[in-house]
Write an enzyme that holds these catalytic residues in place. Structure first.
Site, PDB file in Angstrom:
ATOM      1  N   ARG A 168       0.827  -1.203   0.000  1.00 44.12           N
ATOM      2  CA  ARG A 168       0.000   0.000   0.000  1.00 44.12           C
ATOM      3  C   ARG A 168       0.866   1.259   0.000  1.00 44.12           C
ATOM      4  O   ARG A 168       0.489   2.275  -0.565  1.00 44.12           O
ATOM      5  CB  ARG A 168      -0.936  -0.016   1.206  1.00 44.12           C
ATOM      6  CG  ARG A 168      -2.106  -0.977   1.052  1.00 44.12           C
ATOM      7  CD  ARG A 168      -3.002  -0.948   2.257  1.00 44.12           C
ATOM      8  NE  ARG A 168      -2.327  -1.421   3.457  1.00 44.12           N
ATOM      9  CZ  ARG A 168      -2.813  -1.311   4.678  1.00 44.12           C
ATOM     10  NH1 ARG A 168      -3.974  -0.698   4.868  1.00 44.12           N
ATOM     11  NH2 ARG A 168      -2.156  -1.793   5.707  1.00 44.12           N
ATOM     12  N   LEU A 185      -1.152 -11.171   3.274  1.00 42.28           N
ATOM     13  CA  LEU A 185      -1.769  -9.979   3.849  1.00 42.28           C
ATOM     14  C   LEU A 185      -2.513 -10.318   5.134  1.00 42.28           C
ATOM     15  O   LEU A 185      -2.602 -11.484   5.532  1.00 42.28           O
ATOM     16  CB  LEU A 185      -2.736  -9.369   2.826  1.00 42.28           C
ATOM     17  CG  LEU A 185      -2.107  -8.901   1.511  1.00 42.28           C
ATOM     18  CD1 LEU A 185      -3.201  -8.513   0.516  1.00 42.28           C
ATOM     19  CD2 LEU A 185      -1.142  -7.744   1.739  1.00 42.28           C
ATOM     20  N   HIS A 204      -7.209 -11.813   2.770  1.00 43.43           N
ATOM     21  CA  HIS A 204      -6.917 -13.042   2.026  1.00 43.43           C
ATOM     22  C   HIS A 204      -8.006 -13.308   0.995  1.00 43.43           C
ATOM     23  O   HIS A 204      -7.730 -13.479  -0.192  1.00 43.43           O
ATOM     24  CB  HIS A 204      -6.805 -14.233   2.989  1.00 43.43           C
ATOM     25  CG  HIS A 204      -5.579 -14.209   3.828  1.00 43.43           C
ATOM     26  ND1 HIS A 204      -5.398 -15.076   4.893  1.00 43.43           N
ATOM     27  CD2 HIS A 204      -4.464 -13.433   3.785  1.00 43.43           C
ATOM     28  CE1 HIS A 204      -4.218 -14.822   5.453  1.00 43.43           C
ATOM     29  NE2 HIS A 204      -3.647 -13.828   4.797  1.00 43.43           N
ATOM     30  N   LYS A 221      -2.842 -18.763   5.515  1.00 45.47           N
ATOM     31  CA  LYS A 221      -4.078 -19.282   6.047  1.00 45.47           C
ATOM     32  C   LYS A 221      -4.645 -18.349   7.112  1.00 45.47           C
ATOM     33  O   LYS A 221      -3.883 -17.589   7.717  1.00 45.47           O
ATOM     34  CB  LYS A 221      -3.874 -20.699   6.591  1.00 45.47           C
ATOM     35  CG  LYS A 221      -3.164 -20.806   7.946  1.00 45.47           C
ATOM     36  CD  LYS A 221      -1.786 -20.320   8.051  1.00 45.47           C
ATOM     37  CE  LYS A 221      -0.837 -21.109   7.164  1.00 45.47           C
ATOM     38  NZ  LYS A 221       0.502 -20.479   7.172  1.00 45.47           N
ATOM     39  N   ARG A 255      -3.752  -8.603  13.974  1.00 49.61           N
ATOM     40  CA  ARG A 255      -4.307  -9.870  14.458  1.00 49.61           C
ATOM     41  C   ARG A 255      -5.321  -9.680  15.579  1.00 49.61           C
ATOM     42  O   ARG A 255      -6.053 -10.613  15.924  1.00 49.61           O
ATOM     43  CB  ARG A 255      -3.168 -10.792  14.913  1.00 49.61           C
ATOM     44  CG  ARG A 255      -2.395 -11.402  13.762  1.00 49.61           C
ATOM     45  CD  ARG A 255      -1.179 -12.172  14.220  1.00 49.61           C
ATOM     46  NE  ARG A 255      -0.106 -11.279  14.659  1.00 49.61           N
ATOM     47  CZ  ARG A 255       1.084 -11.693  15.078  1.00 49.61           C
ATOM     48  NH1 ARG A 255       1.349 -12.981  15.128  1.00 49.61           N
ATOM     49  NH2 ARG A 255       2.007 -10.816  15.442  1.00 49.61           N
ATOM     50  N   ASP A 262      -5.384 -16.922  13.589  1.00 50.31           N
ATOM     51  CA  ASP A 262      -3.930 -16.869  13.461  1.00 50.31           C
ATOM     52  C   ASP A 262      -3.261 -18.171  13.864  1.00 50.31           C
ATOM     53  O   ASP A 262      -2.268 -18.576  13.254  1.00 50.31           O
ATOM     54  CB  ASP A 262      -3.378 -15.731  14.319  1.00 50.31           C
ATOM     55  CG  ASP A 262      -1.917 -15.453  14.015  1.00 50.31           C
ATOM     56  OD1 ASP A 262      -1.602 -15.152  12.847  1.00 50.31           O
ATOM     57  OD2 ASP A 262      -1.086 -15.541  14.940  1.00 50.31           O
TER      58      ASP A 262
END
Length: 340
Positions: free
Chosen positions: A41, A78, A83, A101, A169, A181
């Protein structure tokens, strides 16, 4: 290695995430594949990342990277909530995708990713790298050989000390939380034992705790599961633990096996086996699970070798995550509506 005469993969990276050095850059160097482009970004971050890791080019945006004709594979590390949208965009552009994942924010979005992969005819894989390492393969071999007898119980714990409060997270809007996570590994590892337990496990119960100051975001969650064979499972995760723990214990009718770090086996490659014959410790090698994973992904793309993971597996894992959230009193993660 990519091999003599075998064309290296041409990989583009979304974002400048710290994990990428370990999860992709190092393995690509070891196996002879190219990281041809990166986008972030903030272009200055992408430029710094490219300089530090010898990425060939910087492009202006995620959309530009996905549209880049030289990019064959899109790697998506990301934040969780990004995702799904960018996996969908990459698949729509006809790219192969290796996604961190979970593959999406919830099961409905994961199903959209599965359908997009089917339409594109390209390869999509969720990056459960642990599955490719000899530590996990050995745990499965011990069951398959009968040395442990019939599977009775399995317990996984994946826990880390708390990230800073500003870490994505802990963001509900970005699909954060301990299960997203960490617990995805715990639940996935149990799902992968289906061949020795009469089929896939079902959720029996779950309980969890909310992160202070982060409404709706789980700091920890424990899930109890049951297999068709009668075997039981415990999948635990904690994102504010005293120390890192990433263990898996498999208990059979004749013995048990314990991996102290099944998620990052290059840090601890032991499998401790206990049977009536005694106790032994096997060491399976410190080569990175991420390197094994990239080799397997490249083998699929270059010569059609089978993969143990695919879009349907991602949907099954995400469905179990959503069920665990609901059982523990949380809502499944919301999807991000706008690409950013």
């Amino acid at each position: 290695m990519s091999g003599p005469g075998r064309e290296p993969l041409r990989i583009g990276v979304l974002g400048a995430a710290r994990i990428t050095e370990q999860s992709l850059i190092g393995p690509a160097r070891k196996t002879g594949h190219r990281v041809v482009a990166v986008a972030a970004r903030d272009r200055s971050r992408a430029e710094a990342f490219a300089a530090a890791h010898r990425v060939e080019r910087v492009v202006d945006s995620y959309a530009d990277l996905i549209a880049d004709p030289e990019v064959e594979v899109v790697y998506n590390p990301l934040a969780n909530g990004l995702h799904g949208p960018w996996n969908l965009a990459a698949l729509a552009a006809g790219k192969h995708v290796l996604s961190e994942k979970p593959s999406a924010s919830n099961a409905a979005e994961a199903a959209e990713v599965r359908e997009a992969a089917a339409r594109s005819g390209t390869v999509f894989m969720e990056a459960f790298h642990y599955l490719f390492h000899p530590v996990t393969r050995r745990l499965h071999e011990l069951l398959a050989s009968g040395e442990l007898g019939e599977l009775r119980h399995v317990e996984t714990l994946v826990a880390i000390p708390a990230p800073p409060d500003t870490d994505p997270r802990w963001s509900l809007d970005l699909a954060g939380g301990a299960v997203m996570d960490l617990g995805c590994y715990s639940l996935h590892a149990l799902r992968m034992l289906a061949p020795w337990a009469g089929g896939a496990p079902r959720l029996v119960s779950a309980r969890g705790g909310e992160r202070a100051g982060a409404p709706g975001v789980d700091e920890w969650l424990d899930a109890d599961l049951a297999f068709p064979s009668g075997a039981t499972g415990s999948a635990r995760c904690h994102m504010a633990y005293d120390e890192p723990v990433m263990s898996c214990r498999i208990v059979g009718s004749r013995g048990e096996a314990f991996a102290p770090n099944f998620v990052l086996p290059h840090q601890d490659d032991r499998v401790v086996v206990r049977t009536t014959d005694g106790v032994r410790t096997e060491r399976l090698g410190r080569r990175s699970s991420y390197t094994y994973q990239l080799e397997a992904f490249a083998a699929r793309l270059r010569n059609g070798a089978p993969l143990p993971l695919g879009p349907q597996d991602a949907v099954a894992t995400m469905t179990l995550i959503d069920e665990a959230y609901r059982a523990a009193g949380f809502e499944p993660r919301p999807r991000v509506a706008v690409l950013r």
